[in-house]
Design a protein around this motif. Structure first.
Motif, PDB file in Angstrom:
ATOM      1  N   PHE A  15       5.194 -36.071  -7.551  1.00 49.75           N
ATOM      2  CA  PHE A  15       6.535 -36.134  -6.966  1.00 49.75           C
ATOM      3  C   PHE A  15       6.533 -35.481  -5.599  1.00 49.75           C
ATOM      4  N   ASN A  16       7.565 -35.759  -4.846  1.00 48.24           N
ATOM      5  CA  ASN A  16       7.821 -34.986  -3.633  1.00 48.24           C
ATOM      6  C   ASN A  16       9.325 -34.998  -3.408  1.00 48.24           C
ATOM      7  N   LEU A  17       9.830 -33.940  -2.794  1.00 50.80           N
ATOM      8  CA  LEU A  17      11.272 -33.890  -2.591  1.00 50.80           C
ATOM      9  C   LEU A  17      11.616 -33.404  -1.195  1.00 50.80           C
ATOM     10  N   HIS A  63       6.753 -32.625  22.654  1.00 49.03           N
ATOM     11  CA  HIS A  63       5.917 -31.609  21.999  1.00 49.03           C
ATOM     12  C   HIS A  63       5.242 -32.109  20.737  1.00 49.03           C
ATOM     13  N   PHE A  64       5.925 -32.974  19.969  1.00 51.40           N
ATOM     14  CA  PHE A  64       5.443 -33.273  18.608  1.00 51.40           C
ATOM     15  C   PHE A  64       5.052 -34.725  18.365  1.00 51.40           C
ATOM     16  N   PHE A  65       5.456 -35.647  19.234  1.00 50.18           N
ATOM     17  CA  PHE A  65       5.198 -37.055  18.969  1.00 50.18           C
ATOM     18  C   PHE A  65       3.923 -37.507  19.689  1.00 50.18           C
ATOM     19  N   LEU A 106       9.425 -40.291   9.446  1.00 48.45           N
ATOM     20  CA  LEU A 106       8.146 -40.932   9.090  1.00 48.45           C
ATOM     21  C   LEU A 106       6.992 -39.938   9.240  1.00 48.45           C
ATOM     22  N   LYS A 107       7.016 -39.167  10.317  1.00 46.89           N
ATOM     23  CA  LYS A 107       5.933 -38.203  10.535  1.00 46.89           C
ATOM     24  C   LYS A 107       5.936 -37.138   9.439  1.00 46.89           C
ATOM     25  N   GLU A 108       7.139 -36.682   9.095  1.00 48.53           N
ATOM     26  CA  GLU A 108       7.246 -35.679   8.026  1.00 48.53           C
ATOM     27  C   GLU A 108       6.783 -36.261   6.696  1.00 48.53           C
ATOM     28  N   ALA A 109       7.196 -37.503   6.385  1.00 49.11           N
ATOM     29  CA  ALA A 109       6.811 -38.107   5.101  1.00 49.11           C
ATOM     30  C   ALA A 109       5.288 -38.190   5.010  1.00 49.11           C
ATOM     31  N   MET A 113      -0.322 -31.182   3.753  1.00 51.84           N
ATOM     32  CA  MET A 113      -0.890 -30.169   4.637  1.00 51.84           C
ATOM     33  C   MET A 113       0.102 -29.596   5.640  1.00 51.84           C
ATOM     34  N   GLY A 114       1.348 -30.052   5.583  1.00 48.77           N
ATOM     35  CA  GLY A 114       2.362 -29.508   6.473  1.00 48.77           C
ATOM     36  C   GLY A 114       1.943 -29.582   7.929  1.00 48.77           C
ATOM     37  N   LEU A 115       2.317 -28.558   8.670  1.00 50.71           N
ATOM     38  CA  LEU A 115       2.075 -28.591  10.110  1.00 50.71           C
ATOM     39  C   LEU A 115       0.634 -28.238  10.478  1.00 50.71           C
TER      40      LEU A 115
HETATM   41  C1  LIG Z   1       7.442 -27.529   4.731  1.00 50.80           C
HETATM   42  C2  LIG Z   1       7.322 -28.929   5.227  1.00 50.80           C
HETATM   43  C3  LIG Z   1       6.339 -29.614   4.337  1.00 50.80           C
HETATM   44  C4  LIG Z   1       8.655 -29.711   5.112  1.00 50.80           C
HETATM   45  O1  LIG Z   1       9.693 -29.006   5.568  1.00 50.80           O
HETATM   46  P1  LIG Z   1      11.172 -29.574   5.802  1.00 50.80           P
HETATM   47  O2  LIG Z   1      11.153 -30.912   6.425  1.00 50.80           O
HETATM   48  O3  LIG Z   1      11.845 -28.487   6.516  1.00 50.80           O
HETATM   49  O4  LIG Z   1      11.816 -29.665   4.361  1.00 50.80           O
HETATM   50  P2  LIG Z   1      12.054 -30.813   3.289  1.00 50.80           P
HETATM   51  O5  LIG Z   1      13.375 -30.563   2.711  1.00 50.80           O
HETATM   52  O6  LIG Z   1      11.788 -32.191   3.769  1.00 50.80           O
HETATM   53  O7  LIG Z   1      10.910 -30.519   2.200  1.00 50.80           O
HETATM   54  C5  LIG Z   1      10.859 -29.313   1.537  1.00 50.80           C
HETATM   55  C6  LIG Z   1      10.222 -29.550   0.180  1.00 50.80           C
HETATM   56  O8  LIG Z   1       8.938 -30.165   0.319  1.00 50.80           O
HETATM   57  C7  LIG Z   1       8.049 -29.607  -0.648  1.00 50.80           C
HETATM   58  N1  LIG Z   1       6.928 -29.040   0.094  1.00 50.80           N
HETATM   59  C8  LIG Z   1       6.699 -27.762   0.494  1.00 50.80           C
HETATM   60  N2  LIG Z   1       5.521 -27.687   1.155  1.00 50.80           N
HETATM   61  C9  LIG Z   1       5.013 -28.933   1.173  1.00 50.80           C
HETATM   62  C10 LIG Z   1       3.810 -29.495   1.698  1.00 50.80           C
HETATM   63  N3  LIG Z   1       2.889 -28.761   2.312  1.00 50.80           N
HETATM   64  N4  LIG Z   1       3.605 -30.822   1.540  1.00 50.80           N
HETATM   65  C11 LIG Z   1       4.506 -31.590   0.895  1.00 50.80           C
HETATM   66  N5  LIG Z   1       5.664 -31.119   0.373  1.00 50.80           N
HETATM   67  C12 LIG Z   1       5.902 -29.803   0.511  1.00 50.80           C
HETATM   68  C13 LIG Z   1       8.813 -28.573  -1.445  1.00 50.80           C
HETATM   69  O9  LIG Z   1       9.257 -29.176  -2.639  1.00 50.80           O
HETATM   70  C14 LIG Z   1       9.983 -28.255  -0.535  1.00 50.80           C
HETATM   71  O10 LIG Z   1      11.185 -27.969  -1.176  1.00 50.80           O
HETATM   72  P3  LIG Z   1      11.440 -26.647  -2.007  1.00 50.80           P
HETATM   73  O11 LIG Z   1      10.774 -25.563  -1.233  1.00 50.80           O
HETATM   74  O12 LIG Z   1      12.911 -26.519  -2.107  1.00 50.80           O
HETATM   75  O13 LIG Z   1      10.778 -26.921  -3.328  1.00 50.80           O
HETATM   76  C15 LIG Z   1       6.687 -28.967   6.621  1.00 50.80           C
HETATM   77  O14 LIG Z   1       6.417 -30.300   6.944  1.00 50.80           O
HETATM   78  C16 LIG Z   1       7.391 -28.291   7.747  1.00 50.80           C
HETATM   79  O15 LIG Z   1       7.404 -27.094   7.870  1.00 50.80           O
HETATM   80  N6  LIG Z   1       8.002 -29.004   8.637  1.00 50.80           N
HETATM   81  C17 LIG Z   1       8.736 -28.422   9.758  1.00 50.80           C
HETATM   82  C18 LIG Z   1       9.487 -29.427  10.531  1.00 50.80           C
HETATM   83  C19 LIG Z   1       8.765 -29.964  11.756  1.00 50.80           C
HETATM   84  O16 LIG Z   1       8.483 -29.289  12.718  1.00 50.80           O
HETATM   85  N7  LIG Z   1       8.491 -31.277  11.736  1.00 50.80           N
HETATM   86  C20 LIG Z   1       7.903 -31.993  12.809  1.00 50.80           C
HETATM   87  C21 LIG Z   1       8.114 -33.485  12.569  1.00 50.80           C
HETATM   88  S1  LIG Z   1       7.793 -34.440  13.962  1.00 50.80           S
END
Ligand SMILES: CC(C)(COP(=O)(O)OP(=O)(O)OC[C@H]1O[C@@H](n2cnc3c(N)ncnc32)[C@H](O)[C@@H]1OP(=O)(O)O)[C@@H](O)C(=O)NCCC(=O)NCCS
Length: 244
Positions: free
Chosen positions: A98-100, A136-138, A164-167, A174-176
């Motif tokens: 799952f993912n949320l 900065h990010f794209f 899309l990038k976040e998904a 692996m996050g950021l």
């Molecule tokens: C933590 C991260 C995985 C998502 O953060 P987010 O977009 O702020 O938050 P979302 O609501 O979409 O997702 C959070 C949920 O993803 C899950 N999650 C946490 N770390 C994760 C990871 N490494 N990979 C996948 N899912 C993760 C968790 O279930 C979390 O929810 P919970 O802590 O309530 O259980 C990470 O991508 C992040 O820090 N992003 C920062 C945003 C950014 O700079 N994005 C640039 C896009 S161009």
């Protein structure tokens, strides 16, 4: 009776926290939390964020229990080095993943068998400094595409790329730690979304499928799933009030 989850299906479950205000129901959500979650819940400064957190926990726990005969309060999770949660495998009789994602006014989780999956939702009312962030990010192509659009179309396209990038990075788990500029999306009308990778990413566009959704006037969502066997996935979307 548990729900079937056929191979090749992705089930999306959406909850709108603003619609959930029944005190008895919210108390039952509170009883689902484990000790760690209770501590996190108490730490939120704003009631709105506390509420969103509670609905998120209720959504994921009650949704997983639709597929496996386990009480919602009994789910336990493990986390990889970047914080991606998975269910503890010993708990379920099938390899459920799952993912949320949660944002202002919406919580969504996606359920699938086995495959890596990532989802992201964003509230498009949030006004970002679009071009600045894109720089900065794209990827170069994404930033150029955004730059070339009329100003009226930039905000929507920005959120399309962002989700899309976040998904994708969430599916990879692996996050950021992944370099956001080294992969980019091509979005064109009536065509599936395509990804391309800088060779340094060592990833294959043919292994990925993406979807975009607009679950409400203000919200945008993206889903990423990986299949090395080119399985064609189908999405099924459900809106729910957890435990009701
Ligand atoms: C933590 C991260 C995985 C998502 O953060 P987010 O977009 O702020 O938050 P979302 O609501 O979409 O997702 C959070 C949920 O993803 C899950 N999650 C946490 N770390 C994760 C990871 N490494 N990979 C996948 N899912 C993760 C968790 O279930 C979390 O929810 P919970 O802590 O309530 O259980 C990470 O991508 C992040 O820090 N992003 C920062 C945003 C950014 O700079 N994005 C640039 C896009 S161009």
């Amino acid at each position: 009776m548990t729900l079937e989850l056929p191979t090749g299906s992705i089930h999306l479950w959406l909850a709108f926290p603003d619609e959930i205000n029944d005190e008895a129901l919210l108390s039952s959500y509170g009883r689902l939390l484990n000790e760690e979650e209770k501590k996190r819940w108490q730490r939120f400064h704003f009631a709105r964020h506390r509420h969103q957190y509670l609905v998120t926990r209720a959504l994921i726990r009650s949704t997983l229990s639709r597929y496996v005969d386990i009480d919602p309060a009994d789910w336990r999770f493990s986390f990889n080095n970047h914080g991606k949660p998975e269910i503890l495998s010993a708990l379920a009789d099938k390899p459920i993943r799952f993912n949320l994602s949660h944002t202002n006014g919406l919580v969504m989780c996606a359920i699938v068998l086995e495959n890596d999956i990532g989802v992201d939702i964003e509230d498009m009312q949030r006004k970002p400094a679009t071009l600045d962030i894109a720089g900065h990010f794209f990827s170069r192509q994404e930033a150029e595409d955004l730059h070339n659009l009329p100003e009226s179309g930039q905000s929507r396209r920005f959120f399309e790329y962002w989700t899309l990038k976040e998904a994708y990075i969430k599916a990879r788990g692996m996050g950021l730690a992944l370099p956001l500029k080294q992969f980019g999306f091509m979005i064109s009308e009536n065509q599936p979304v395509q990804i391309s990778f800088d060779p340094r990413m060592e990833d294959n566009p043919a292994h990925w499928q993406f979807w975009q959704l607009w679950p409400s006037e203000n919200h945008i969502a993206a889903i990423a799933v990986k299949s090395e066997t080119n399985m064609k996935f189908q999405l099924l979307m459900n809106k729910v009030i957890p435990l009701q």
